[in-house]
Design a protein around this motif. Structure first.
Motif, short mmCIF file in Angstrom:
data_model
loop_
_atom_site.label_atom_id
_atom_site.label_comp_id
_atom_site.label_asym_id
_atom_site.label_seq_id
_atom_site.Cartn_x
_atom_site.Cartn_y
_atom_site.Cartn_z
N UNK A 88 0.83 -1.21 0.00
CA UNK A 88 0.00 0.00 0.00
C UNK A 88 0.86 1.26 0.00
N UNK A 89 2.00 1.22 0.72
CA UNK A 89 2.90 2.38 0.70
C UNK A 89 3.43 2.65 -0.69
N UNK A 90 3.53 1.60 -1.52
CA UNK A 90 4.00 1.73 -2.90
C UNK A 90 2.86 2.08 -3.86
N UNK A 91 1.63 2.25 -3.31
CA UNK A 91 0.51 2.65 -4.15
C UNK A 91 -0.46 1.54 -4.50
N UNK A 92 -0.18 0.32 -4.12
CA UNK A 92 -1.08 -0.80 -4.42
C UNK A 92 -2.27 -0.79 -3.47
N UNK A 93 -3.39 -1.39 -3.89
CA UNK A 93 -4.57 -1.39 -3.02
C UNK A 93 -4.39 -2.27 -1.79
N UNK A 94 -4.93 -1.82 -0.68
CA UNK A 94 -4.93 -2.60 0.54
C UNK A 94 -6.25 -3.33 0.69
N UNK A 95 -7.36 -2.70 0.27
CA UNK A 95 -8.67 -3.33 0.39
C UNK A 95 -9.77 -2.45 -0.14
N UNK A 96 -11.00 -2.76 0.24
CA UNK A 96 -12.15 -1.96 -0.18
C UNK A 96 -12.14 -0.62 0.55
N UNK A 97 -12.97 0.30 0.07
CA UNK A 97 -13.06 1.62 0.71
C UNK A 97 -13.46 1.49 2.17
N UNK A 98 -14.40 0.62 2.49
CA UNK A 98 -14.87 0.49 3.86
C UNK A 98 -13.81 -0.18 4.74
N UNK A 99 -13.11 -1.18 4.21
CA UNK A 99 -12.04 -1.82 4.98
C UNK A 99 -10.95 -0.82 5.36
N UNK A 100 -10.53 -0.03 4.37
CA UNK A 100 -9.48 0.95 4.62
C UNK A 100 -9.98 2.05 5.56
#
Length: 123
Positions: A88-100
């Motif tokens: 995620x620090x490199x710009x990749x997705x971590x999860x859905x909007x609600x999860x994040x």
């Protein structure tokens, strides 16, 4: 049939829901629970809305706290949580909007300044 599926933060708690009603006979079904929910629901949200990631706004880095919260929110092991956060620090997705957003709210309660942004280096 009318239906609604998704994730939510209700009363400060992160969870999922799956509701439908038959317009013909009136039969109603409501399923819900804590956590991200069934994988097909999660993948559908990611396909429809894209992935999101947490981004620090200012101040201290909350990676250790974020890993601890991710383990609880998404039922991950330590290595999985750290791997997702590094990506995620490199710009990749971590999860859905609600999860994040659930993660960001937990980090804010811990005193870290983070925001939810779409995945990508410019997000």
């Amino acid at each position: 049939m009318t239906a609604s599926r998704g994730q939510q933060i209700a009363a400060g708690k992160f969870g999922w829901f799956d509701e439908w009603q038959c317009e013909g006979c009136g039969l109603v079904s409501d399923d819900w629970g804590d956590g991200p929910g069934p994988e097909d629901l999660r993948q559908g949200l990611l396909a429809q809305h894209g992935g999101f990631r947490p981004r620090p706004v200012e101040g201290r880095d909350g990676t250790v706290a974020a890993a601890r919260h991710l383990r609880t929110l998404l039922d991950l092991g330590p290595a999985e949580a750290i791997g997702l956060l590094r990506a995620a620090k490199a710009g990749r997705p971590l999860g859905t909007a609600v999860e994040v957003e659930a993660l960001v709210r937990a980090l804010r309660r811990d005193g870290y300044a983070y925001e939810t942004v779409p995945a990508g280096p410019e997000g």
